[in-house]
Design a protein around this motif. Structure first.
Motif, short mmCIF file in Angstrom:
data_model
loop_
_atom_site.label_atom_id
_atom_site.label_comp_id
_atom_site.label_asym_id
_atom_site.label_seq_id
_atom_site.Cartn_x
_atom_site.Cartn_y
_atom_site.Cartn_z
N LEU A 141 0.84 -1.19 0.00
CA LEU A 141 0.00 0.00 0.00
C LEU A 141 0.88 1.25 0.00
O LEU A 141 1.98 1.26 0.56
N THR A 142 0.39 2.31 -0.62
CA THR A 142 1.09 3.59 -0.57
C THR A 142 0.88 4.23 0.80
O THR A 142 0.01 3.81 1.58
N HIS A 143 1.67 5.26 1.08
CA HIS A 143 1.50 5.98 2.35
C HIS A 143 0.08 6.51 2.48
O HIS A 143 -0.53 6.43 3.56
N ALA A 144 -0.44 7.05 1.40
CA ALA A 144 -1.80 7.61 1.43
C ALA A 144 -2.84 6.52 1.69
O ALA A 144 -3.79 6.72 2.45
N ILE A 184 -2.34 3.70 3.31
CA ILE A 184 -2.19 3.28 4.71
C ILE A 184 -2.89 4.28 5.62
O ILE A 184 -3.61 3.91 6.56
N SER A 185 -2.70 5.55 5.34
CA SER A 185 -3.35 6.60 6.13
C SER A 185 -4.86 6.47 6.07
O SER A 185 -5.54 6.56 7.11
N GLU A 186 -5.37 6.21 4.88
CA GLU A 186 -6.82 6.09 4.71
C GLU A 186 -7.36 4.86 5.43
O GLU A 186 -8.39 4.91 6.09
N ARG A 187 -6.62 3.74 5.35
CA ARG A 187 -7.10 2.50 5.97
C ARG A 187 -7.03 2.55 7.49
O ARG A 187 -7.93 2.05 8.17
N THR A 188 -5.96 3.15 8.03
CA THR A 188 -5.76 3.12 9.48
C THR A 188 -6.33 4.33 10.20
O THR A 188 -6.52 4.30 11.42
N GLY A 189 -6.56 5.42 9.44
CA GLY A 189 -7.01 6.65 10.09
C GLY A 189 -5.87 7.44 10.71
O GLY A 189 -6.09 8.45 11.38
N ILE A 190 -4.63 7.00 10.50
CA ILE A 190 -3.45 7.70 11.02
C ILE A 190 -3.06 8.78 10.02
O ILE A 190 -3.03 8.52 8.81
N PRO A 191 -2.77 10.00 10.49
CA PRO A 191 -2.41 11.08 9.55
C PRO A 191 -1.26 10.68 8.64
O PRO A 191 -0.35 9.96 9.05
N LEU A 192 -1.31 11.20 7.39
CA LEU A 192 -0.32 10.83 6.39
C LEU A 192 1.10 11.13 6.86
O LEU A 192 2.02 10.31 6.70
N THR A 202 2.24 11.24 9.86
CA THR A 202 2.62 10.29 10.91
C THR A 202 2.99 8.94 10.31
O THR A 202 3.95 8.29 10.74
N VAL A 203 2.23 8.51 9.29
CA VAL A 203 2.55 7.26 8.60
C VAL A 203 3.96 7.33 8.02
O VAL A 203 4.78 6.42 8.20
N LYS A 204 4.26 8.42 7.32
CA LYS A 204 5.59 8.58 6.71
C LYS A 204 6.68 8.57 7.77
O LYS A 204 7.74 7.95 7.60
N SER A 205 6.43 9.27 8.88
CA SER A 205 7.42 9.34 9.96
C SER A 205 7.67 7.97 10.56
O SER A 205 8.81 7.58 10.82
N HIS A 206 6.59 7.21 10.81
CA HIS A 206 6.74 5.88 11.39
C HIS A 206 7.56 4.98 10.47
O HIS A 206 8.46 4.27 10.92
N ILE A 207 7.27 5.01 9.17
CA ILE A 207 8.00 4.16 8.23
C ILE A 207 9.47 4.57 8.18
O ILE A 207 10.36 3.72 8.24
N ARG A 208 9.72 5.87 8.10
CA ARG A 208 11.11 6.34 8.01
C ARG A 208 11.90 5.95 9.26
O ARG A 208 13.00 5.39 9.17
N ARG A 209 11.31 6.24 10.44
CA ARG A 209 12.03 5.94 11.69
C ARG A 209 12.21 4.43 11.88
O ARG A 209 13.27 3.99 12.34
N THR A 210 11.20 3.67 11.52
CA THR A 210 11.29 2.21 11.69
C THR A 210 12.38 1.64 10.80
O THR A 210 13.19 0.82 11.23
#
Length: 198
Positions: free
Chosen positions: A158-161, A163-171, A173-181
């Protein structure tokens, strides 16, 4: 009034009686079975996967499968703990098979990426493949929501967008979580002496 076996004022039934009641579908027998043998089942799962969510999931799956499949249990042929151990072995094998399938898919992605002619987009493909391999090795160490986000990104593509849509997590935040992880995953492998693909 006589005390009911298994209550605080009564005496718990022996293992054979628990097995007979389990086969008969008496719900209290599931409680007794879990109290008596969950530790043994969990110990097997820990030896297979190490302590953590995988071992806990397998333990839960064993008792759910045992209860839903109790019609196949024959207490006169096998004691209940031995039957539970057999189910646990199957659940562990299933979990390893899923892991192996994920690894084969990742290896296939690596081969495909290497076979693709070099072009302007290849560095991005290489990065995705390398990150996928990192995730396969280290995913179990992640907590939530990072684990869920990474699984959506790398196993469901899934794209970042999305993932954001499916989880309800802001876009963002999704990008930050992936980058940091991914940064943490790379650091862990570097500490272990592993090299990332060039």
């Amino acid at each position: 009034m006589d005390s009911v076996p298994g209550t605080r004022s009564g005496v718990d039934p022996d293992d054979a009686e628990v097995g007979r009641r389990f086969a008969a579908g008496e719900e209290q027998s599931l409680v007794w079975a879990y109290e008596r043998w969950a530790g043994q089942v969990h110990g097997m799962a820990v030896r297979a996967f190490g302590p953590g969510p995988d071992a806990e999931d397998v333990t839960q799956q064993v008792f759910v499968a045992a209860w839903t499949g109790r019609a196949r249990f024959r207490p006169d042929d096998s004691p209940l703990p031995a039957w539970l151990v057999g189910i646990c072995r199957h659940k562990i094998a299933d979990a390893w098979a899923r892991r192996d399938k994920q690894r084969r898919e990742a290896e296939a992605a690596v081969s495909e990426a290497k076979a693709t002619p070099a072009g302007g987009t290849e560095p991005a493909v290489d990065t995705v493949v390398a990150d996928r391999m990192l995730v396969l090795d280290e995913l179990d160490r992640l907590g939530q929501p990072q684990r869920g986000i990474i699984e959506l990104a790398f196993f469901e593509d899934l794209t970042h967008a999305q993932i954001s849509e499916r989880t309800g997590i802001p876009l963002g935040t999704v990008k930050s979580h992936i980058r940091r992880t991914l940064e943490r995953l790379r650091t862990r492998l570097e500490v272990d002496g592993a090299a990332l693909p060039a």
